[in-house]
Write an enzyme that holds these catalytic residues in place. Structure first.
Site, PDB file in Angstrom:
ATOM      1  N   GLY A  91       0.827  -1.193   0.000  1.00  0.00           N
ATOM      2  CA  GLY A  91       0.000   0.000   0.000  1.00  0.00           C
ATOM      3  C   GLY A  91       0.869   1.254   0.000  1.00  0.00           C
ATOM      4  N   GLY A  92       0.234   2.400  -0.146  1.00  0.00           N
ATOM      5  CA  GLY A  92       0.959   3.660  -0.087  1.00  0.00           C
ATOM      6  C   GLY A  92       1.422   4.158  -1.446  1.00  0.00           C
ATOM      7  N   ASP A  93       2.143   5.267  -1.425  1.00  0.00           N
ATOM      8  CA  ASP A  93       2.585   5.940  -2.644  1.00  0.00           C
ATOM      9  C   ASP A  93       4.069   5.656  -2.861  1.00  0.00           C
ATOM     10  OD1 ASP A  93       3.088   8.227  -4.631  1.00  0.00           O
ATOM     11  OD2 ASP A  93       0.972   8.516  -4.200  1.00  0.00           O
ATOM     12  N   THR A  95       8.170   6.009  -2.328  1.00  0.00           N
ATOM     13  CA  THR A  95       9.137   6.290  -1.281  1.00  0.00           C
ATOM     14  C   THR A  95      10.536   5.939  -1.773  1.00  0.00           C
ATOM     15  OG1 THR A  95       9.553   6.095   1.101  1.00  0.00           O
ATOM     16  CG2 THR A  95       9.133   4.050  -0.089  1.00  0.00           C
ATOM     17  N   HIS A  97      14.396   4.258  -0.648  1.00  0.00           N
ATOM     18  CA  HIS A  97      15.229   3.477   0.257  1.00  0.00           C
ATOM     19  C   HIS A  97      16.677   3.641  -0.174  1.00  0.00           C
ATOM     20  CE1 HIS A  97      11.664   1.629   1.856  1.00  0.00           C
ATOM     21  NE2 HIS A  97      11.383   1.018   0.712  1.00  0.00           N
ATOM     22  N   MET A 163       5.742   4.051   6.033  1.00  0.00           N
ATOM     23  CA  MET A 163       5.236   2.688   6.161  1.00  0.00           C
ATOM     24  C   MET A 163       4.358   2.320   4.982  1.00  0.00           C
ATOM     25  SD  MET A 163       4.363   2.478  10.205  1.00  0.00           S
ATOM     26  CE  MET A 163       5.646   2.946  11.380  1.00  0.00           C
ATOM     27  N   CYS A 193       5.766   9.936  -0.598  1.00  0.00           N
ATOM     28  CA  CYS A 193       4.474   9.460  -0.081  1.00  0.00           C
ATOM     29  C   CYS A 193       3.299  10.243  -0.654  1.00  0.00           C
ATOM     30  CB  CYS A 193       4.448   9.503   1.450  1.00  0.00           C
ATOM     31  SG  CYS A 193       5.758   8.527   2.208  1.00  0.00           S
TER      32      CYS A 193
END
Length: 234
Positions: A91-93, A95, A97, A163, A193
């Site tokens: 899930g989410g937009d 990001t 790392h 997250m 995000c």
């Protein structure tokens, strides 16, 4: 039968796709076991739980609800930044790392703990909040968003932990990222995000000095174990 035991895996600095594939294998094996146990009940059988810690080389990942245009680099730009890009199944937009960012992937059977995704996310957030408190920092939540923030009630709001999770049959994968000593310049290449008007920060920036990654990892691990009532497998 509920299994509160958890195996901790430290994958070190690992290519994102390699880590994703390894997560998927553990995730699929756990789901397969759950299905088998429902078809052939065995009171002595248990499903496993894993806490995976790692870092990744520079990579941008886009969640299922994200917008591709939130990546502000084309292929040439990604190559210039020595970064890669993956649309993924969390899930989410979008990001980022990279080295200096602590990533935690809990692969848990929530039937062993509690079957509530909202509570699951809030518990992970609480583990990060308590970890930051160990360094004398007061962090919290930002209403309407996941993750952990500083000064969420004013114009100085900045995010330190993102997250995004996937859950099937109450088995989780993906997880959280905590910016410890990460290079914040890489966040300039995305609408992090999907939020265009808020800053991103690191533990190093907040404290004004580099922070030992292993120390942060151990603190975060302990808070997750305590909050979920886990038992570490030696």
């Amino acid at each position: 039968m509920k299994n509160k035991k958890v195996t901790v895996l430290d994958w070190g600095l690992i290519d994102y796709k390699e880590a994703w594939d390894k997560q998927e294998a553990l995730f699929a094996d756990t789901i397969k076991l759950k299905i088998n146990l429902r078809e052939h009940p065995d009171e002595s059988a248990i499903t496993p739980n894993y806490l995976i810690f790692c870092q990744h080389p520079h990579v941008y990942t886009l969640g299922k609800s994200g917008k591709p245009e939130n990546l502000l680099l084309d292929d040439a730009g990604l190559k210039e930044k020595n970064a890669v890009y993956y649309p993924i199944n969390r899930g989410g937009d979008i990001t980022y790392h990279g080295p200096g960012q602590l990533v935690c992937y809990p692969i848990l059977d929530l039937d062993n703990f509690f079957t509530d995704i909202h509570l699951y996310l809030r518990t992970l957030e609480e583990a990060v909040i308590l970890t930051l408190a160990d360094y004398g920092l007061q962090a919290g939540r930002y209403e309407g968003y996941t993750g952990v923030w500083f000064d969420s009630d004013n114009a100085r709001a900045r995010k330190i932990s993102a997250m995004g999770v996937r859950c099937s049959r109450w088995v989780t994968m993906h997880g959280l990222a905590l910016n410890v000593n990460a290079d914040l310049n890489y966040f300039n290449n995305i609408v992090a995000c999907g939020i265009s008007d808020k800053a991103v920060t690191t533990l190093q920036k907040e404290l004004g000095k580099p922070i030992d990654m292993n120390e942060v990892q151990l603190k975060l691990q302990q808070h997750i174990v305590t909050l979920f009532g886990m038992e570490l497998i030696a």
